[in-house]
Design an enzyme around this catalytic site. Structure first.
Site, PDB file in Angstrom:
ATOM      1  N   ASP A 425       0.872  -1.170   0.000  1.00  0.00           N
ATOM      2  CA  ASP A 425       0.000   0.000   0.000  1.00  0.00           C
ATOM      3  C   ASP A 425       0.914   1.226   0.000  1.00  0.00           C
ATOM      4  O   ASP A 425       2.033   1.169   0.525  1.00  0.00           O
ATOM      5  CB  ASP A 425      -0.887  -0.016   1.242  1.00  0.00           C
ATOM      6  CG  ASP A 425      -1.677   1.273   1.400  1.00  0.00           C
ATOM      7  OD1 ASP A 425      -2.414   1.619   0.479  1.00  0.00           O
ATOM      8  OD2 ASP A 425      -1.514   1.930   2.445  1.00  0.00           O
ATOM      9  N   ASP A 625      -1.300  -0.536   6.117  1.00  0.00           N
ATOM     10  CA  ASP A 625      -1.501  -0.028   7.475  1.00  0.00           C
ATOM     11  C   ASP A 625      -2.898   0.513   7.718  1.00  0.00           C
ATOM     12  O   ASP A 625      -3.246   0.837   8.843  1.00  0.00           O
ATOM     13  CB  ASP A 625      -0.488   1.081   7.785  1.00  0.00           C
ATOM     14  CG  ASP A 625      -0.865   2.399   7.108  1.00  0.00           C
ATOM     15  OD1 ASP A 625      -1.362   2.349   5.969  1.00  0.00           O
ATOM     16  OD2 ASP A 625      -0.670   3.459   7.724  1.00  0.00           O
ATOM     17  N   ASP A 629      -7.063  -1.568   4.087  1.00  0.00           N
ATOM     18  CA  ASP A 629      -6.145  -2.639   3.717  1.00  0.00           C
ATOM     19  C   ASP A 629      -6.516  -3.963   4.363  1.00  0.00           C
ATOM     20  O   ASP A 629      -6.016  -5.012   3.959  1.00  0.00           O
ATOM     21  CB  ASP A 629      -4.707  -2.283   4.132  1.00  0.00           C
ATOM     22  CG  ASP A 629      -4.200  -1.019   3.468  1.00  0.00           C
ATOM     23  OD1 ASP A 629      -4.551  -0.796   2.306  1.00  0.00           O
ATOM     24  OD2 ASP A 629      -3.461  -0.258   4.121  1.00  0.00           O
TER      25      ASP A 629
END
Length: 731
Positions: A425, A625, A629
């Site tokens: 990410d 995080d 996600d």
């Protein structure tokens, strides 16, 4: 025991999908038994059981089968089927009860087992000590060890075997032989039985803790939503519980409040912080006609929102369901010991019986036959087998924690070996997740310091993340500290305040036009250039002119490029996924040396991107995080959460980087793979030991006491091999 409540239900045409919690599963070999019990009923078209979640999903024809029949079938197989408790407080209580149950067994077993061991080593031949050892071993064997004995009895009733069967046979063989030996002055093995039970109780306690963390992720996710809302009726506001809202209701959201529903803005404008769902740090301007999502935060301005989705239909609830579905669909990795237990136990029993029969019938020596048969059972006791995995995990995860890496169990270790793609990410993972001033472009005749001082004075009075970045930069560069007065926030556009007698405006182009600030053609072009490389540009002006451009951006972490390069040297493909626009995403990727970019991905679509990569045959590790996600972290073959992120992301992951440092990704993969190698070595030794020792015991070459010593040596070897992991990462 879970509280019995309404079962979780989903309609599929004429069929109905039910989800239940399954009680009594002790290892992965229990899964097919529960599935067979459910699938064998008329009216059940599909049954899937997930050991890690303790969850069963059953697709039924409600006209042909009733829930009571499902419960009875599973109970007959030796397990329990209970409805999922959707009340967080009740679920927490159920998990706490299970933890307490194993904890008091640990507290009972260990002191008594250690006392038995001390007596065995110091005073075994003393009559008083022998009776005391028996007295101390009884509560360990039959109180602390009752769950194993009970589970083994249930398996025996259905003529099946599991790890509990191995445990029960091994410990009862040692205990029973020793009980007879108390009267006949033979050797005692109470310490063997007691220590095994104590270790296994401790292992089950830690396993219960890990399962509790997994199930709490969804509850924490749902708790992020608003609890109350300002319902508008006939022009009047009143506070109501979120459960009272219906589609079509109008709610007002004031600055600093959470948006309570998914909906459409019908009045007002504001910057809404959507990081709770998207992970992106820059608030999004909302005006009439724009969509807003529940649990996002209104940072400034006032909004009136018409609800389009409430309760279980909101984006937040849908993400929670994605987490739950991904957990349910993720097949658990069976422990190697459990894979052979169904075969190993019958073989041991047959060998012991044949040994006794052979010595009795062929050798004419029933006593020697009994001794040899007991030696077979003792040498086959799964002590080393039971220690092989947990000791390696204990040492490996302990060493990982010292290095800021939290690994959540043996399944994670086995998965990590096969990973070939690392999907990062962007925001908060590869980047800091915090806006920073990166560019100042002054118009002719203006100085950077003057621009920053004026901008900092205005933005110091705002809580907007872009404003905070500019104000912090002004304070850091010590460009002076003029005071701003008459501050006014223009929702979605910027802010205006008086600085040194001038009316200073800072914000978007629309604000400059509204304030009739001219001369921004060149600066407009520079601002557009900055935005093409992923930066957010704001204009600043006073006294009829635009004076400059300030650009902020979410900067990459210092160790990001180094980590990406190191992963590539390990033969792993590195990719990045983000909700940002393509230009911004590629700018970051080029800076870090990432070749594959998945940009403009909506939060709910991240899990689909992971599935698409898996569909290409890739073993994917997802590093993230944010809350958005969480589903992707669970769907990925290996989920790695940055520890500085949200609790939900952390608890939905397989590995957590406690320090938040990206270098931990390297440690996580290397340590996982090394720990898995040690587990395989341990299991190889444990199985190899049994394979070699069983024939010797059956032949009468190994007496029970020698068998016990050999078993102890096997356990020490397994533990010693595991302790080598303490040197991981040391140069």
């Amino acid at each position: 025991m879970a509280t019995r409540t309404e079962e979780q239900t989903t309609e599929h045409g004429d069929s109905q999908e039910l989800a239940f919690d399954v009680e009594g599963m002790s290892c992965t070999s229990c899964v097919p038994r529960v599935e067979r019990a459910l699938a064998g009923l008329d009216g059940v078209s599909h049954a899937r059981v997930n050991f890690a979640m303790g969850r069963a999903e059953v697709l039924i024809d409600p006209e042909s089968v009733e829930i009571a029949e499902l419960e009875a079938a599973v109970e007959h197989a030796g397990y329990g089927l209970v409805a999922i408790d959707r009340e967080p407080a009740h679920a927490d209580e159920s998990e706490a009860d299970e933890l307490r149950s194993w904890l008091w067994r640990v507290a009972l077993a260990w002191p008594l087992a250690v006392a038995v061991l001390v007596l065995s080593l110091s005073s075994m031949q003393e009559p008083w000590a022998r009776w005391l050892m028996l007295a101390l071993a009884v509560p360990v064997q039959f109180v602390a060890g009752w769950p194993f004995l009970h589970a083994a009895a249930l398996r025996a009733r259905t003529r099946t075997a599991s790890m509990d069967t191995l445990i029960a046979i091994g410990t009862l063989a040692a205990f029973s032989y020793s009980t007879v030996a108390v009267l006949t002055s033979g050797d005692l093995y109470f310490d063997t039985a007691a220590i095994i039970v104590a270790f296994l109780c401790l292992g089950r306690y830690f396993e219960a803790r890990a399962k509790g963390h997994a199930s709490s992720a969804i509850r924490k996710l749902l708790e992020l939503g608003a609890r109350e809302a300002r319902l508008l009726e006939d022009g009047e506001e009143r506070m109501v519980a979120i459960t009272e809202l219906r589609v079509g209701d109008q709610v007002r959201v004031r600055p600093g409040e959470k948006v309570p529903v998914d909906g459409e803005v019908i009045d007002g404008s504001a910057a809404v912080d959507e990081s709770v769902l998207t992970g992106e740090s820059v608030p999004v301007d909302k005006r009439p006609g724009d969509k807003v999502a529940g649990a996002t935060i209104n940072t400034d301005g006032s909004l009136t929102v018409r609800a389009t989705a409430v309760g279980d239909d909101t984006a937040l609830a849908q993400i929670a369901r994605l987490v739950e579905q991904a957990q349910g669909a993720k097949a658990p990795v069976a422990r190697l010991a459990d894979r052979v237990s169904a075969v190993f136990v019958p073989i041991v029993l047959v060998i012991a019986a044949l040994t006794f029969a052979a010595w009795t019938i062929l050798g004419g020596d029933a006593l020697t036959g009994l001794t040899a048969a007991v030696a077979v059972l003792i040498v086959a006791c799964p002590c080393a087998l039971g220690l092989a995995t947990p000791t390696a995990i204990l040492v490996g995860t302990g060493r990982g924690a010292q290095r800021g890496v939290l690994i959540k169990g043996g399944e994670v270790l086995e998965t990590s070996r096969r990973v070939d793609t690392i999907l990062f990410d962007k925001t908060g993972t590869l980047t800091t997740g915090k806006m920073t001033l990166v560019d100042i472009i002054a118009a002719d005749g203006e100085s950077d310091d003057q621009l920053l001082a004026s901008a900092g004075a205005v933005e110091a009075l705002s809580e907007h993340p872009i404003a905070r970045a500019i104000a912090d930069a002004a304070a850091e560069h010590d460009v002076g500290s003029p005071q701003a007065t008459d501050f006014r926030s223009v929702a979605g556009h910027g802010a205006i305040a008086t600085v040194d007698g001038h009316s200073v405006a800072i914000g978007r182009r629309a604000l400059m036009a509204e304030q009739r600030l001219m001369g921004c053609t060149d600066l407009d072009a520079r601002a557009a250039e900055l935005e093409t490389v992923g930066r957010t540009a704001v204009l600043i002006g006073w006294e009829g002119r635009v004076r400059g451009v300030l650009a902020v951006a979410d900067t990459v972490k210092p160790e990001a490029a180094e980590t990406v390069a190191a992963l590539k040297t390990r033969g792993l493909q590195v990719a990045m996924i983000t909700g940002d626009n393509t230009a911004t995403a590629h700018a970051i990727a080029d800076e870090l040396g990432i070749d594959r970019v998945l940009a403009e991905v909506l939060p709910a679509d991240k899990i689909e991107e992971v599935r698409r990569l898996q569909g290409e045959g890739r073993r994917v590790a997802m590093v993230g995080d944010g809350i958005n996600d969480a589903p992707a972290l669970v769907q990925a073959d290996l989920g790695i959460a940055i520890g500085t992120g949200t609790d939900v992301a952390i608890e939905s992951s397989d590995i957590t980087l406690l320090s938040g440092q990206l270098r931990g990704v390297l440690d996580a993969i290397d340590l996982s793979r090394r720990t898995l190698r040690v587990i395989h070595q341990n299991l190889g030794w444990a199985f190899g030991y049994n394979t070699l020792a069983l024939p010797l015991a059956a032949a009468g070459i190994l007496s029970p006491i020698i068998a016990g010593a050999a078993m102890a040596f096997s356990s020490v070897s397994v533990v010693s091999n595991s302790l080598r992991l303490r040197r991981f990462g040391r140069r």
